[in-house]
Design an enzyme around this catalytic site. Structure first.
Site, PDB file in Angstrom:
ATOM      1  N   SER A 146      77.255 -22.580  25.502  1.00 17.90           N
ATOM      2  CA  SER A 146      76.362 -21.657  24.812  1.00 17.90           C
ATOM      3  C   SER A 146      75.749 -20.741  25.863  1.00 17.90           C
ATOM      4  CB  SER A 146      75.246 -22.438  24.095  1.00 17.90           C
ATOM      5  OG  SER A 146      74.207 -21.584  23.665  1.00 17.90           O
ATOM      6  N   TYR A 159      67.650 -28.275  23.977  1.00 18.95           N
ATOM      7  CA  TYR A 159      69.005 -27.731  23.823  1.00 18.95           C
ATOM      8  C   TYR A 159      69.488 -27.044  25.099  1.00 18.95           C
ATOM      9  CZ  TYR A 159      72.907 -25.167  21.711  1.00 18.95           C
ATOM     10  OH  TYR A 159      74.148 -24.665  21.408  1.00 18.95           O
TER      11      TYR A 159
END
Length: 259
Positions: A146, A159
């Protein structure tokens, strides 16, 4: 032009012909889209996730094979690896975000779950399948990370920490496998609108919709699947170390054009 062959013409084999691709987290979103795209490229696709009802439907639609897999469970990973005769490509896509808390309000159970799914589960499966990837003679390990692996933002610590871990895992594995016939690739998507990611993280459809509100054409799962398929179908001496892909409306984590 006469004599010009299209990439997928009958006289030219599909790029994935004769190769087996494993896609984790394939029950929805990027994983499901990637499985469909790789099947279209000629790969024998093995789709893996916990939700077998969805997996079975997907496997039937793409002509692949569905196997249950919980990357957080060592026995599940071992059984999964034992069920495979061949692996040429591993797409480590299983992951997710489960909160948007500031550090001072950190839910450590959520942190543990995030790290277990994104990092430890990825390590666990990669370790289990590396012998098969080596044996293929031209293996690929692809990590779906990501842009959160490359930059931090408020409310994203659990995250971003996990995805930073995935990023450095890919970098380290590439160094360790240097000289062996296994590529290590990483695709780092930015804003991708899927049916579950923001919903699982934020807990409500309204909050999930707000993430993308006013953004013209956020990426969708098929966009990322296209990047993954392109990366794993390059000639094997070509290694896509890291591909960052964002929608045009997103210039960075902090700069998104909204209408």
């Amino acid at each position: 032009m006469p004599g010009t062959e299209l990439p997928h013409s009958p006289t030219r084999p599909l790029p994935g012909a004769g190769r087996t691709a494993v896609v984790t987290g394939a029950s929805s979103g990027i994983g499901a889209a990637t499985a469909a795209r790789l099947a279209a490229e000629g790969f024998d696709v093995v789709v893996a996730a916990r939700r077998m009802d969805r997996l079975t439907e997907l496997a039937e639609s793409v002509g692949g094979r569905a196997l249950p897999l919980d990357v957080t469970d060592p026995s599940s990973v071992a059984a999964f690896a034992d069920a495979l005769d061949r692996v040429d490509v591993l797409v480590n896509n299983a992951g997710g975000a489960f909160d948007a808390n500031r550090v001072e309000a950190a839910d450590l159970d959520s942190w543990a779950r995030t790290y277990e799914v994104n990092v430890l589960g990825t390590v666990r499966l990669t370790k289990a399948l590396l012998p098969a990837l080596r044996a293929s003679g031209a293996g690929d390990v692809l990590f779906v990370s990501s842009t959160a692996a490359l930059a931090s933002y408020e409310g994203g610590a659990s995250y971003t920490s996990a995805k930073h871990g995935v990023h450095t895992l890919a970098e380290t594995l590439r160094l360790e496998l240097n000289g062996e016939p296994v590529r290590v690739l990483e695709i780092a998507p930015g804003m991708v609108r899927t049916e579950e990611f923001s919903l699982n993280r934020l807990g409500s459809a309204d909050k999930a919709d707000a993430v993308y509100r006013g953004v013209r054409e956020p990426l969708v799962a098929d966009d990322v699947a296209d990047c993954i398929a392109w990366a794993v179908t390059r000639p094997h001496h070509v290694n896509i170390d890291l591909m960052v892909v964002r929608p045009l409306a997103q210039a960075s984590t902090y700069k998104v054009a909204r209408e």
